[in-house]
Write a protein that holds these residues in place. Structure first.
Motif, mmCIF file in Angstrom:
data_model
loop_
_atom_site.group_PDB
_atom_site.id
_atom_site.type_symbol
_atom_site.label_atom_id
_atom_site.label_comp_id
_atom_site.label_asym_id
_atom_site.label_seq_id
_atom_site.Cartn_x
_atom_site.Cartn_y
_atom_site.Cartn_z
ATOM 1 N N PRO A 18 0.056 10.875 8.525
ATOM 2 C CA PRO A 18 -0.424 10.216 8.637
ATOM 3 C C PRO A 18 -0.006 10.272 7.407
ATOM 4 O O PRO A 18 0.546 11.836 7.320
ATOM 5 C CB PRO A 18 -1.870 10.591 8.919
ATOM 6 C CG PRO A 18 -1.506 10.815 10.174
ATOM 7 C CD PRO A 18 -0.189 11.790 10.927
ATOM 8 N N PRO A 113 0.610 5.669 2.170
ATOM 9 C CA PRO A 113 0.500 5.452 3.505
ATOM 10 C C PRO A 113 0.945 3.972 4.086
ATOM 11 O O PRO A 113 0.982 3.483 2.849
ATOM 12 C CB PRO A 113 -1.141 5.398 3.568
ATOM 13 C CG PRO A 113 -1.882 4.933 2.251
ATOM 14 C CD PRO A 113 -0.601 5.249 1.370
ATOM 15 N N SER A 117 -0.500 5.937 10.723
ATOM 16 C CA SER A 117 0.192 7.339 11.208
ATOM 17 C C SER A 117 1.481 7.105 10.508
ATOM 18 O O SER A 117 2.303 7.530 11.124
ATOM 19 C CB SER A 117 -0.024 7.137 12.690
ATOM 20 O OG SER A 117 1.030 5.788 13.275
#
Length: 162
Positions: A18, A113, A117
């Motif tokens: 992350p 991001p 994850s």
């Protein structure tokens, strides 16, 4: 992927962790020797987490091309936007009196991001503000392009282990 401009070099990698985890690794000076792709960073002198613009953190360094081999740098945080960006200017204390001088280059990590994850991380080394007086005795960049890729590889390993 490497991008080289006349005044900076950067590389991007997707890291399986992350974005908050990757940022936390970067904001911890104790991880920097393990992240470093050149092997020059030896150990942090200042171990406090990076939490504000203007914060100074020092690192003990070694480079066989340096005057005495061992030396110390003082980094000043100039970008801190958790968890999207972190960066610092690198300088030193030439007289040992606490008055820092900076050479006009900085390190910056930009994070985005790419799923719950995964994080896309771009590492940039920029020397565009280095004055001619510094360019006369330092070659820019002072390392090969593999250094940035090595650093992001090490960062990926550290982030995945958290």
């Amino acid at each position: 992927m490497h991008a080289v401009d006349q005044e900076n070099v950067s590389t991007t990698r997707t890291i399986t962790a992350p974005v908050e985890t990757v940022f936390a690794v970067l904001a911890d000076p104790t991880t920097h020797p393990a992240i470093d792709g050149t092997g020059w960073v030896r150990q942090p002198v200042d171990r406090a987490r990076l939490t504000e613009v203007g914060q100074i953190f020092r690192m003990d360094m070694y480079h066989r091309g340096a005057e005495r081999g061992d030396y110390q740098v003082a980094n000043e945080v100039h970008v801190l936007d958790p968890p999207r960006a972190i960066g610092w200017y690198t300088g030193h204390d030439p007289e040992g009196d606490g008055h820092l001088e900076f050479g006009g280059w900085f390190w910056r990590y930009d994070l985005a991001p790419s799923g719950p994850s995964e994080a896309e991380v771009t590492l940039t080394y920029d020397w565009s503000a280095a004055p001619q007086s510094v360019r006369e005795y330092l070659r820019f960049p002072p390392f090969g392009p593999e250094h940035l890729a090595n650093s992001l590889h090490h960062l990926a390993e550290l982030a995945a282990a958290r």
